[in-house]
Scaffold this motif. Sequence first.
Motif, PDB file in Angstrom:
ATOM      1  N   ASP A 168      30.321  44.611 -41.140  1.00  0.00           N
ATOM      2  CA  ASP A 168      29.940  45.316 -42.364  1.00  0.00           C
ATOM      3  C   ASP A 168      31.052  46.228 -42.865  1.00  0.00           C
ATOM      4  OD1 ASP A 168      27.435  44.111 -42.155  1.00  0.00           O
ATOM      5  OD2 ASP A 168      26.671  45.737 -40.901  1.00  0.00           O
ATOM      6  N   GLY A 169      32.265  45.714 -42.852  1.00  0.00           N
ATOM      7  CA  GLY A 169      33.379  46.486 -43.377  1.00  0.00           C
ATOM      8  C   GLY A 169      33.971  47.487 -42.409  1.00  0.00           C
ATOM      9  N   GLU A 170      33.427  47.599 -41.192  1.00  0.00           N
ATOM     10  CA  GLU A 170      33.985  48.526 -40.216  1.00  0.00           C
ATOM     11  C   GLU A 170      35.326  47.992 -39.716  1.00  0.00           C
ATOM     12  OE1 GLU A 170      31.217  48.935 -37.081  1.00  0.00           O
ATOM     13  OE2 GLU A 170      29.695  49.948 -38.290  1.00  0.00           O
ATOM     14  N   PRO A 171      36.251  48.884 -39.343  1.00  0.00           N
ATOM     15  CA  PRO A 171      37.537  48.417 -38.820  1.00  0.00           C
ATOM     16  C   PRO A 171      37.371  47.775 -37.453  1.00  0.00           C
ATOM     17  CG  PRO A 171      37.346  50.804 -38.612  1.00  0.00           C
ATOM     18  CD  PRO A 171      36.169  50.349 -39.418  1.00  0.00           C
ATOM     19  N   GLU A 172      38.329  46.948 -37.120  1.00  0.00           N
ATOM     20  CA  GLU A 172      38.330  46.291 -35.822  1.00  0.00           C
ATOM     21  C   GLU A 172      38.421  47.324 -34.705  1.00  0.00           C
ATOM     22  OE1 GLU A 172      40.807  42.507 -34.446  1.00  0.00           O
ATOM     23  OE2 GLU A 172      42.045  44.293 -34.621  1.00  0.00           O
ATOM     24  N   TRP A 173      37.693  47.076 -33.609  1.00  0.00           N
ATOM     25  CA  TRP A 173      37.791  47.943 -32.429  1.00  0.00           C
ATOM     26  C   TRP A 173      38.014  47.077 -31.204  1.00  0.00           C
ATOM     27  CZ3 TRP A 173      35.608  48.467 -27.631  1.00  0.00           C
ATOM     28  CH2 TRP A 173      35.961  49.625 -26.931  1.00  0.00           C
ATOM     29  N   PRO A 174      38.879  47.525 -30.309  1.00  0.00           N
ATOM     30  CA  PRO A 174      39.769  48.680 -30.426  1.00  0.00           C
ATOM     31  C   PRO A 174      40.985  48.371 -31.302  1.00  0.00           C
ATOM     32  CG  PRO A 174      40.109  47.598 -28.320  1.00  0.00           C
ATOM     33  CD  PRO A 174      38.964  46.880 -28.972  1.00  0.00           C
ATOM     34  N   ARG A 175      41.548  49.419 -31.897  1.00  0.00           N
ATOM     35  CA  ARG A 175      42.665  49.242 -32.822  1.00  0.00           C
ATOM     36  C   ARG A 175      43.987  49.341 -32.075  1.00  0.00           C
ATOM     37  NH1 ARG A 175      45.480  52.565 -36.758  1.00  0.00           N
ATOM     38  NH2 ARG A 175      44.212  54.407 -36.372  1.00  0.00           N
ATOM     39  N   GLY A 187      42.603  49.400 -21.114  1.00  0.00           N
ATOM     40  CA  GLY A 187      43.266  48.676 -22.190  1.00  0.00           C
ATOM     41  C   GLY A 187      42.731  49.022 -23.560  1.00  0.00           C
ATOM     42  N   GLY A 188      41.419  49.240 -23.659  1.00  0.00           N
ATOM     43  CA  GLY A 188      40.817  49.547 -24.951  1.00  0.00           C
ATOM     44  C   GLY A 188      41.325  50.828 -25.566  1.00  0.00           C
ATOM     45  N   LEU A 189      41.826  51.748 -24.746  1.00  0.00           N
ATOM     46  CA  LEU A 189      42.376  52.996 -25.271  1.00  0.00           C
ATOM     47  C   LEU A 189      43.564  52.717 -26.181  1.00  0.00           C
ATOM     48  CD1 LEU A 189      42.126  56.127 -25.035  1.00  0.00           C
ATOM     49  CD2 LEU A 189      43.791  55.995 -23.172  1.00  0.00           C
ATOM     50  N   TYR A 190      44.262  51.622 -25.902  1.00  0.00           N
ATOM     51  CA  TYR A 190      45.488  51.287 -26.623  1.00  0.00           C
ATOM     52  C   TYR A 190      45.310  50.091 -27.561  1.00  0.00           C
ATOM     53  CZ  TYR A 190      46.584  54.057 -22.591  1.00  0.00           C
ATOM     54  OH  TYR A 190      46.559  55.045 -21.644  1.00  0.00           O
ATOM     55  N   GLY A 191      44.049  49.697 -27.773  1.00  0.00           N
ATOM     56  CA  GLY A 191      43.784  48.583 -28.675  1.00  0.00           C
ATOM     57  C   GLY A 191      43.879  47.230 -28.016  1.00  0.00           C
ATOM     58  N   LEU A 192      43.861  47.187 -26.688  1.00  0.00           N
ATOM     59  CA  LEU A 192      43.920  45.928 -25.954  1.00  0.00           C
ATOM     60  C   LEU A 192      42.515  45.552 -25.517  1.00  0.00           C
ATOM     61  CD1 LEU A 192      46.986  46.840 -23.708  1.00  0.00           C
ATOM     62  CD2 LEU A 192      47.007  45.687 -25.930  1.00  0.00           C
ATOM     63  N   ASP A 193      42.150  44.300 -25.712  1.00  0.00           N
ATOM     64  CA  ASP A 193      40.781  43.868 -25.438  1.00  0.00           C
ATOM     65  C   ASP A 193      40.825  42.442 -24.903  1.00  0.00           C
ATOM     66  OD1 ASP A 193      38.109  43.242 -25.385  1.00  0.00           O
ATOM     67  OD2 ASP A 193      37.729  43.649 -27.505  1.00  0.00           O
ATOM     68  N   LEU A 194      40.599  42.276 -23.607  1.00  0.00           N
ATOM     69  CA  LEU A 194      40.667  40.943 -23.006  1.00  0.00           C
ATOM     70  C   LEU A 194      39.596  40.022 -23.569  1.00  0.00           C
ATOM     71  CD1 LEU A 194      41.361  41.838 -19.255  1.00  0.00           C
ATOM     72  CD2 LEU A 194      42.993  41.358 -21.093  1.00  0.00           C
ATOM     73  N   ARG A 195      38.471  40.586 -23.990  1.00  0.00           N
ATOM     74  CA  ARG A 195      37.429  39.748 -24.584  1.00  0.00           C
ATOM     75  C   ARG A 195      37.890  39.211 -25.934  1.00  0.00           C
ATOM     76  NH1 ARG A 195      31.256  41.778 -24.566  1.00  0.00           N
ATOM     77  NH2 ARG A 195      31.773  41.788 -22.336  1.00  0.00           N
ATOM     78  N   VAL A 217      43.229  57.992 -30.295  1.00  0.00           N
ATOM     79  CA  VAL A 217      42.101  58.917 -30.460  1.00  0.00           C
ATOM     80  C   VAL A 217      40.876  58.179 -30.987  1.00  0.00           C
ATOM     81  CG1 VAL A 217      41.267  60.900 -31.782  1.00  0.00           C
ATOM     82  CG2 VAL A 217      43.548  60.954 -30.755  1.00  0.00           C
ATOM     83  N   GLU A 218      41.069  57.342 -31.995  1.00  0.00           N
ATOM     84  CA  GLU A 218      39.941  56.619 -32.586  1.00  0.00           C
ATOM     85  C   GLU A 218      39.301  55.674 -31.576  1.00  0.00           C
ATOM     86  OE1 GLU A 218      41.344  54.724 -36.105  1.00  0.00           O
ATOM     87  OE2 GLU A 218      41.998  56.612 -37.021  1.00  0.00           O
ATOM     88  N   ASN A 219      40.113  55.030 -30.758  1.00  0.00           N
ATOM     89  CA  ASN A 219      39.562  54.091 -29.778  1.00  0.00           C
ATOM     90  C   ASN A 219      38.684  54.806 -28.755  1.00  0.00           C
ATOM     91  OD1 ASN A 219      40.812  51.855 -30.953  1.00  0.00           O
ATOM     92  ND2 ASN A 219      42.660  52.074 -29.702  1.00  0.00           N
ATOM     93  N   LEU A 220      39.137  55.958 -28.263  1.00  0.00           N
ATOM     94  CA  LEU A 220      38.332  56.699 -27.296  1.00  0.00           C
ATOM     95  C   LEU A 220      37.084  57.279 -27.956  1.00  0.00           C
ATOM     96  CD1 LEU A 220      37.973  57.723 -24.435  1.00  0.00           C
ATOM     97  CD2 LEU A 220      39.414  59.688 -25.005  1.00  0.00           C
ATOM     98  N   SER A 221      37.221  57.774 -29.173  1.00  0.00           N
ATOM     99  CA  SER A 221      36.072  58.342 -29.881  1.00  0.00           C
ATOM    100  C   SER A 221      35.011  57.279 -30.137  1.00  0.00           C
ATOM    101  CB  SER A 221      36.529  58.969 -31.204  1.00  0.00           C
ATOM    102  OG  SER A 221      37.460  60.012 -30.980  1.00  0.00           O
ATOM    103  N   HIS A 222      35.443  56.086 -30.525  1.00  0.00           N
ATOM    104  CA  HIS A 222      34.503  54.983 -30.752  1.00  0.00           C
ATOM    105  C   HIS A 222      33.775  54.630 -29.457  1.00  0.00           C
ATOM    106  CE1 HIS A 222      33.241  51.078 -32.678  1.00  0.00           C
ATOM    107  NE2 HIS A 222      33.121  50.766 -31.397  1.00  0.00           N
ATOM    108  N   ALA A 223      34.520  54.566 -28.346  1.00  0.00           N
ATOM    109  CA  ALA A 223      33.904  54.230 -27.066  1.00  0.00           C
ATOM    110  C   ALA A 223      32.869  55.275 -26.662  1.00  0.00           C
ATOM    111  CB  ALA A 223      34.980  54.104 -25.989  1.00  0.00           C
ATOM    112  N   ALA A 224      33.175  56.551 -26.895  1.00  0.00           N
ATOM    113  CA  ALA A 224      32.235  57.618 -26.549  1.00  0.00           C
ATOM    114  C   ALA A 224      30.963  57.519 -27.384  1.00  0.00           C
ATOM    115  CB  ALA A 224      32.902  58.978 -26.736  1.00  0.00           C
TER     116      ALA A 224
END
Length: 455
Positions: free
Chosen positions: A291-298, A272-280, A39-46
């Motif tokens: 600035d203290g933000e959590p890693e994305w995607p998680r 992939g980003g929906l599940y915390g996978l990031d090829l980059r 949920v957080e990954n999709l919300s961040h992307a939006a």
Amino acid sequence: MPSPHPTTTTTTPTCSSEGASSADPPSPSRVEVDLDAVVENLSHAARAAGHGGYAVVKADAYGHGAEAVVRRLLRLAPEVCRGFCVARPEEAERLLSRLPELARDAGRVELLVLGVFPALLGEERRRELARSRARLGWVPTVGGLDDLAAWAEVAAMDRPVPLHLELDIGMRRSGFDPALLSRAGDILQSSPGLQLRGVFGHFSESEVAGSDVTAQQRRRFAEVVAAHPWLASGVVHLDNTCGLPRDGAGPGEGCAGNLGLPPERLSFRLGGGLYGLDLRRDAGAGSAGRDGEPEWPRPAMRVTTRLAALRPVRRGEGVGYNSTYRAAEDRLIGLLPIGYADGVPRAARGAEVLVGGRRRALAGTVSMDLCCVDLGRLDDEGASHHVGDTVVLLGATTPESPAPSSAPSAAVSAGEWARWSGTISYEVTCRFAQRLPRSYTSSRLPSVTAPDRSR
């Protein structure tokens, strides 16, 4: 103070075991999926894009369990989750038949099928496909004249067909060559049963940070859509996980900035980003939080097993098939009841797992159902390990088994497994769900229902 929404865990066994409870499956190995991370990954992307997107749930949600993922994301507003993407009609049929809430929401969310090729089918199978589409409401994507003509024949049988067109902007794999769009437009105009709902493209190397190729493909997509205004009569989606704005870029720097369309006409596809996978990130140019933000995607998946046996191996002795591991000194070897049939890549070289929060190297060749881990010297170093200890193959340690302060990393990533195996992280998570039971956690839902994969 305890959370008002305690974490809920449900388990989905891949095979039944009489007398075994769902909370204690017979397999000592399991896949754990954090639905909150999804949920957080999709919300961040939006938020980054400035509009809602499609959640890509093909290949059983990259091994995470499509039914559980879709059920959770259906609770989100369309400004976050516009719909879902699968690769095959069979995947769409399975989801729509097992999730009545998805079928009920067909007018609000779309279920796109990215791999439908009706031109390859005989007339009877094509009719079956048309009946399935009309009954369940999934939406095909079309990337060639032959398939568009085939859907036009279906539409002529009084079965209207909504669809999305794919443009080839440089992938040279599928999608309409821009030179053929006039002919595609003629087919659409002469077939009133065909309803153009959207248009999209596919980047070929968006995981390469600062890629000139990606910039050219983005411009090409915008130019083609601008030259054929009828293409933008529906939703327009181009960005994927690696194509989304990041590192401080605003929404206007993505697809929206190039096309000048309102947010409700724009979308993206988060795979992939929906599940915390990031090829980059796997390539070393990732999205660590600023600035203290959590890693994305998680990352959303955790794979664990337990030590099944401990045995001493003397200096010079080999372990496993062909003795590809030989002890340079007396070592303690742990047996893990998980192998390549469960998704551990046999090709992995230099792979590590977490035992007691500390990284330990696999020893020898991965077998079909088993593998071994080097637990250290046969002295005090190995004395702290016991049969039944949890071993983390993918993901992080837990508060119950924190990593020592000297540990280099308290998590093993899918990107690492990809490097050890010569593949990409997407394949890693798809493989890990082959026969392992899955459990789902969510701190924001009173209950999470896991789909039964044993049928």
